[in-house]
Scaffold this motif. Sequence first.
Motif, PDB file in Angstrom:
ATOM      1  N   ILE A   1       0.835  -1.201   0.000  1.00 54.07           N
ATOM      2  CA  ILE A   1       0.000   0.000   0.000  1.00 54.07           C
ATOM      3  C   ILE A   1       0.874   1.257   0.000  1.00 54.07           C
ATOM      4  CG2 ILE A   1      -1.741   1.287   1.302  1.00 54.07           C
ATOM      5  CD1 ILE A   1      -2.794  -1.400   2.331  1.00 54.07           C
ATOM      6  N   SER A   2       1.986   1.230   0.733  1.00 53.61           N
ATOM      7  CA  SER A   2       2.896   2.369   0.736  1.00 53.61           C
ATOM      8  C   SER A   2       3.448   2.627  -0.662  1.00 53.61           C
ATOM      9  CB  SER A   2       4.045   2.128   1.724  1.00 53.61           C
ATOM     10  OG  SER A   2       3.568   1.999   3.039  1.00 53.61           O
ATOM     11  N   CYS A   3       3.786   1.546  -1.362  1.00 52.46           N
ATOM     12  CA  CYS A   3       4.309   1.688  -2.726  1.00 52.46           C
ATOM     13  C   CYS A   3       3.233   2.192  -3.684  1.00 52.46           C
ATOM     14  CB  CYS A   3       4.875   0.355  -3.213  1.00 52.46           C
ATOM     15  SG  CYS A   3       6.445  -0.071  -2.431  1.00 52.46           S
ATOM     16  N   LEU A   4       1.997   1.796  -3.439  1.00 51.20           N
ATOM     17  CA  LEU A   4       0.907   2.350  -4.256  1.00 51.20           C
ATOM     18  C   LEU A   4       0.875   3.872  -4.131  1.00 51.20           C
ATOM     19  CD1 LEU A   4      -2.233   0.037  -3.792  1.00 51.20           C
ATOM     20  CD2 LEU A   4      -0.991   0.489  -5.904  1.00 51.20           C
ATOM     21  N   GLY A   5       0.968   4.356  -2.893  1.00 55.41           N
ATOM     22  CA  GLY A   5       0.963   5.794  -2.680  1.00 55.41           C
ATOM     23  C   GLY A   5       2.156   6.465  -3.318  1.00 55.41           C
ATOM     24  N   LEU A   6       3.316   5.821  -3.199  1.00 58.07           N
ATOM     25  CA  LEU A   6       4.527   6.369  -3.801  1.00 58.07           C
ATOM     26  C   LEU A   6       4.392   6.419  -5.320  1.00 58.07           C
ATOM     27  CD1 LEU A   6       7.077   7.356  -2.388  1.00 58.07           C
ATOM     28  CD2 LEU A   6       8.175   5.199  -3.005  1.00 58.07           C
ATOM     29  N   PHE A   7       3.794   5.383  -5.889  1.00 55.87           N
ATOM     30  CA  PHE A   7       3.564   5.335  -7.331  1.00 55.87           C
ATOM     31  C   PHE A   7       2.680   6.504  -7.763  1.00 55.87           C
ATOM     32  CE2 PHE A   7       1.034   4.051 -10.994  1.00 55.87           C
ATOM     33  CZ  PHE A   7       2.016   3.595 -11.881  1.00 55.87           C
ATOM     34  N   GLY A   8       1.631   6.744  -6.991  1.00 50.62           N
ATOM     35  CA  GLY A   8       0.732   7.842  -7.324  1.00 50.62           C
ATOM     36  C   GLY A   8       1.419   9.189  -7.229  1.00 50.62           C
TER      37      GLY A   8
ATOM     38  N   GLN B   1       7.588   5.320 -13.347  1.00 48.81           N
ATOM     39  CA  GLN B   1       7.011   6.575 -13.835  1.00 48.81           C
ATOM     40  C   GLN B   1       8.094   7.544 -14.292  1.00 48.81           C
ATOM     41  OE1 GLN B   1       4.038   7.645 -14.547  1.00 48.81           O
ATOM     42  NE2 GLN B   1       3.048   5.747 -13.943  1.00 48.81           N
ATOM     43  N   SER B   2       9.236   7.522 -13.586  1.00 46.85           N
ATOM     44  CA  SER B   2      10.324   8.443 -13.939  1.00 46.85           C
ATOM     45  C   SER B   2      10.872   8.133 -15.321  1.00 46.85           C
ATOM     46  CB  SER B   2      11.433   8.347 -12.890  1.00 46.85           C
ATOM     47  OG  SER B   2      10.953   8.666 -11.612  1.00 46.85           O
ATOM     48  N   ILE B   3      11.112   6.856 -15.574  1.00 48.10           N
ATOM     49  CA  ILE B   3      11.642   6.454 -16.881  1.00 48.10           C
ATOM     50  C   ILE B   3      10.617   6.738 -17.974  1.00 48.10           C
ATOM     51  CG2 ILE B   3      12.385   4.478 -18.260  1.00 48.10           C
ATOM     52  CD1 ILE B   3      13.568   3.314 -15.668  1.00 48.10           C
ATOM     53  N   LYS B   4       9.351   6.483 -17.664  1.00 49.04           N
ATOM     54  CA  LYS B   4       8.289   6.743 -18.636  1.00 49.04           C
ATOM     55  C   LYS B   4       8.284   8.221 -19.036  1.00 49.04           C
ATOM     56  CE  LYS B   4       3.263   6.492 -19.170  1.00 49.04           C
ATOM     57  NZ  LYS B   4       1.989   6.146 -18.496  1.00 49.04           N
ATOM     58  N   ALA B   5       8.475   9.086 -18.031  1.00 50.64           N
ATOM     59  CA  ALA B   5       8.506  10.528 -18.327  1.00 50.64           C
ATOM     60  C   ALA B   5       9.788  10.910 -19.053  1.00 50.64           C
ATOM     61  CB  ALA B   5       8.373  11.315 -17.025  1.00 50.64           C
ATOM     62  N   ALA B   6      10.906  10.253 -18.686  1.00 45.34           N
ATOM     63  CA  ALA B   6      12.201  10.614 -19.253  1.00 45.34           C
ATOM     64  C   ALA B   6      12.328  10.231 -20.716  1.00 45.34           C
ATOM     65  CB  ALA B   6      13.314   9.955 -18.426  1.00 45.34           C
TER      66      ALA B   6
ATOM     67  N   ASN C   1      19.796  10.904 -15.999  1.00 47.83           N
ATOM     68  CA  ASN C   1      19.769  12.160 -15.238  1.00 47.83           C
ATOM     69  C   ASN C   1      18.349  12.508 -14.804  1.00 47.83           C
ATOM     70  OD1 ASN C   1      22.283  13.476 -17.461  1.00 47.83           O
ATOM     71  ND2 ASN C   1      22.576  12.605 -15.436  1.00 47.83           N
ATOM     72  N   ILE C   2      17.432  12.385 -15.731  1.00 49.55           N
ATOM     73  CA  ILE C   2      16.037  12.752 -15.431  1.00 49.55           C
ATOM     74  C   ILE C   2      15.421  11.767 -14.441  1.00 49.55           C
ATOM     75  CG2 ILE C   2      13.735  12.988 -16.438  1.00 49.55           C
ATOM     76  CD1 ILE C   2      15.121  14.056 -18.958  1.00 49.55           C
ATOM     77  N   THR C   3      15.725  10.475 -14.628  1.00 48.01           N
ATOM     78  CA  THR C   3      15.197   9.458 -13.709  1.00 48.01           C
ATOM     79  C   THR C   3      15.696   9.723 -12.292  1.00 48.01           C
ATOM     80  OG1 THR C   3      15.126   7.806 -15.472  1.00 48.01           O
ATOM     81  CG2 THR C   3      15.078   6.991 -13.206  1.00 48.01           C
ATOM     82  N   LEU C   4      16.979  10.016 -12.156  1.00 42.17           N
ATOM     83  CA  LEU C   4      17.555  10.292 -10.841  1.00 42.17           C
ATOM     84  C   LEU C   4      16.943  11.551 -10.238  1.00 42.17           C
ATOM     85  CD1 LEU C   4      19.600   9.485  -8.693  1.00 42.17           C
ATOM     86  CD2 LEU C   4      21.311  10.861  -9.906  1.00 42.17           C
ATOM     87  N   MET C   5      16.722  12.581 -11.079  1.00 39.83           N
ATOM     88  CA  MET C   5      16.143  13.825 -10.594  1.00 39.83           C
ATOM     89  C   MET C   5      14.748  13.601 -10.012  1.00 39.83           C
ATOM     90  SD  MET C   5      15.037  17.165 -12.829  1.00 39.83           S
ATOM     91  CE  MET C   5      13.665  16.234 -13.529  1.00 39.83           C
ATOM     92  N   LEU C   6      13.950  12.806 -10.716  1.00 37.11           N
ATOM     93  CA  LEU C   6      12.582  12.567 -10.273  1.00 37.11           C
ATOM     94  C   LEU C   6      12.517  11.611  -9.083  1.00 37.11           C
ATOM     95  CD1 LEU C   6      10.778  12.221 -13.722  1.00 37.11           C
ATOM     96  CD2 LEU C   6      10.668  14.158 -12.152  1.00 37.11           C
ATOM     97  N   SER C   7      13.502  10.709  -8.964  1.00 39.15           N
ATOM     98  CA  SER C   7      13.475   9.682  -7.912  1.00 39.15           C
ATOM     99  C   SER C   7      14.164  10.125  -6.636  1.00 39.15           C
ATOM    100  CB  SER C   7      14.141   8.396  -8.420  1.00 39.15           C
ATOM    101  OG  SER C   7      13.562   7.950  -9.615  1.00 39.15           O
ATOM    102  N   ARG C   8      15.071  11.112  -6.755  1.00 37.68           N
ATOM    103  CA  ARG C   8      15.945  11.464  -5.643  1.00 37.68           C
ATOM    104  C   ARG C   8      15.178  11.828  -4.381  1.00 37.68           C
ATOM    105  NH1 ARG C   8      19.877  15.468  -7.855  1.00 37.68           N
ATOM    106  NH2 ARG C   8      17.960  16.716  -7.972  1.00 37.68           N
TER     107      ARG C   8
ATOM    108  N   ALA D   1      11.095   0.861  -3.435  1.00 35.56           N
ATOM    109  CA  ALA D   1      10.674   2.236  -3.683  1.00 35.56           C
ATOM    110  C   ALA D   1      11.236   2.745  -5.009  1.00 35.56           C
ATOM    111  CB  ALA D   1      11.134   3.138  -2.534  1.00 35.56           C
ATOM    112  N   PHE D   2      12.499   2.457  -5.274  1.00 32.50           N
ATOM    113  CA  PHE D   2      13.113   2.904  -6.526  1.00 32.50           C
ATOM    114  C   PHE D   2      12.416   2.265  -7.723  1.00 32.50           C
ATOM    115  CE2 PHE D   2      16.310   2.504  -9.926  1.00 32.50           C
ATOM    116  CZ  PHE D   2      16.571   3.851 -10.122  1.00 32.50           C
ATOM    117  N   GLY D   3      12.108   0.961  -7.616  1.00 35.28           N
ATOM    118  CA  GLY D   3      11.398   0.292  -8.701  1.00 35.28           C
ATOM    119  C   GLY D   3      10.039   0.903  -8.946  1.00 35.28           C
ATOM    120  N   THR D   4       9.372   1.274  -7.841  1.00 33.30           N
ATOM    121  CA  THR D   4       8.047   1.884  -7.970  1.00 33.30           C
ATOM    122  C   THR D   4       8.125   3.259  -8.620  1.00 33.30           C
ATOM    123  OG1 THR D   4       7.338   0.727  -5.950  1.00 33.30           O
ATOM    124  CG2 THR D   4       6.005   2.594  -6.676  1.00 33.30           C
TER     125      THR D   4
END
Length: 799
Positions: free
Chosen positions: A687-694, A783-788, A719-726, A776-779
């Motif tokens: 459930i925590s990962c669901l929230g993180l995904f959202g 989305q980060s890679i999808k955006a990148a 770079n973009i993935t790291l920026m969004l995930s950091r 958490a990183f996988g979650t």
Amino acid sequence: MIKNYLKIAWRNIWKNKVFSAINIIGLSVGMAACIVIMLFVSYEKSFDNFHTKNIYRLNEVQTIGAQGATQKVGLSMFPMGPTLKMEFPEIKNFTRVHWENKYQLTENSKRIFVPQVFFVDSTFLQMFDFKVIRGDRKTALLKPRSALITEATAKKLFGDADPIGKTITHYGGDTLSFAVTGIVANVPQNSQLQFDALFSFSTIINPRMAQNWGGNWLDTFFELVPGANTAAMEKKFPAYLKEHMGNDGPKFMKLFMLPLKDIHANAADIGLDYINYQKFDKKSTNMFAIIALVVLVIACVNFINLSTARSVERAKEVGIRKSIGAHRFQLAFQFLGETVMIAFLALLFSIVLVELSLPYINHLSDREITFDIFGSLKVLTAVLGGTVFIGIISGIYPAIYLSSFQASRVLKGSIQVGKNKSLLRNVLVVTQFSIAIFLMIATAFVLKQLQLMQSQDPGYNRDQIVNIPVDGVTTRKYDLFKKELSGNPLISGVTASQDILGSHLDQTGVSFRPSFGPKLDLGTTLLVVDTNYINLFKIKLAAGKNFSGDKIPDYRQFIVNEALAKELLKDYPKKPLTALIGQRFGFDSLGTIAGIAKDFNFNSLQYKIEPMFLVAAHNTGFRDFSVKITGKNTAAAIAFIKAKWDSVYPGYPFEYQFLDDHFAEVYKADNQVSQIVGILAGLAIFISCLGLFGLASHSAEKRVKEIGVRKVLGASVQNITLMLSRNFLALVLLANLLAWPAAWFAVHRWLQDYAYRIDIQWWVFLIAGTVSILIAFGTVSFQSIKAAVANPVDSLRSE
């Protein structure tokens, strides 16, 4: 108006499918977990609630040896019931319960074996409210050789015939015949007392029992007068023990009372509690309830986080509605309505999840829990009311927050919605993951402790040992059965005892009369065995020798463990253990100490090794046969043992259990706790990962133009993935730093209940932290890679 609100709520849910799905899935999983655990808690709390009298059970605290080691037991002595009633005005009535397992009953040519029967005083059914279908509950057990049988037992013995007045016979150590005087309804599953027949205690009473102040072989229950002060009663128990057992009575024993409705859940530390059906520790039940509520709270937090994060999308709606006359309370009511609707959609899915999970939970917990939402007004009210409450709790803050926007500032674009709420969202995310990581670490250590108890060398060999329970009839042919099994290459040996290792063994009082000092009387644990018991179980001797010969007189040779040897020599510190060999020891007719066994864990590894002794007593009968097989062909060995059993004991059912399986039952409650906590920990992470995904999806959506610009300027996908995930990974790392000390403290305190316990290893925390960060990183990275990888032309087309 309500209809309009519902339409708008449904449109918003449908429009934002991803976020609605995250909320519904999270809430449905949290609600399902909560419903299942609350059903379990409700079942546990229902035990013995159908009894209406003020009933208590008498218990003992026995002091073993001069070192002051104590143990609580649910047993008591035969004379205690009548003497306490006579001397304590607070006691209105009493009954004693003695049980027999796998009890053989015969009616004409039909013979059956029932799991458990009780011998009780005639007052039993006057105190306990078991339903009597036929017969008089006040007089049915007054006469010796009277019996009340359950509906199921009556069906097995008599079919559809009337059993009242008929005779049933038990062929055992003594042949007993009983007249059926009544029928009792089948005992409910939520009763600690489970029986298939009730027999009058007067059938087995003899005059000597009234003076037997040394034997604990029954349970004693009291009905107290209204308003009785049990604490005041317990203060008078030492004087009572001194009067009946002499000055040493209070030194070696204390008495205390436990309410009937507390016995099932509050007797985890009480041993020799033989008739407490499905005993389960109240602490574990409460822990399940707390964790389930926490999982539900995590799901509610997801809703709050996502609602406040997406507040910018609703800001213009609020501004427009307010500008045309909508009041704040109307907007708040609308937003709450959306939340409640989501909660009810989640309820539908949670009901499906509950129905799918209950068979597994019932198998795991060995219960018969049902979920009949429409069959019980109480359950229906609780579920519907709880759903509305969850909807309001989840939506109250977003509703207040969203409805507070000022129309003029929103429509002018002069308000930055949600900017000041990021701190709150970060705190909630950290809290979610802290709880989930805490549960992961706790589950890991519970499993490691359970593994230690199941795998540690107990000091004897328990591999490939088949235990066969026996009764007063089958034990008589032990020598013949042993002879029939000998010689087969699949059988390594056969022995017998009065108790199984891994269970709470019986206690007794003994005397030690050394040639080098005065007599010593003490209490200790005993195990009555056959002479080859030490050899078959490969129990090592520290000094002396094994029992000599197969036909030594009963209770004449003793083997004490090292703990008892040290107890006997505590006043003689310079004497070696070998000084005990040949010394006088035992009961009224003293025998001698033949050997000293190295300490071994005859009980669960939750307890330290206490003083105990083994005594050879071949002619007094055993309760368990132990057959050691080679393990080369287990199926053939069991088939051979059964064939010989059927030839020696025709008509008697063959029942067996491997000793390893018995130990699995000993640790069953611990295993149940570890699995249920593990499941709840997994749900908390999910459930925590669901929230993180959202939140990651929302973050990527908000920064889509920024990502486009960065890509045009040469930023890589990494770079973009790291920026969004950091930011999210930093929150999970902080959650680890908060969860680790809390988990260490909780695990450390929990382990103090075990005599043999694992070390708290640092690498478990590191693994839990690494796993949580990877999850958490996988979650987030999805989305980060999808955006990148998105084409920047699409996001910058309008610029």
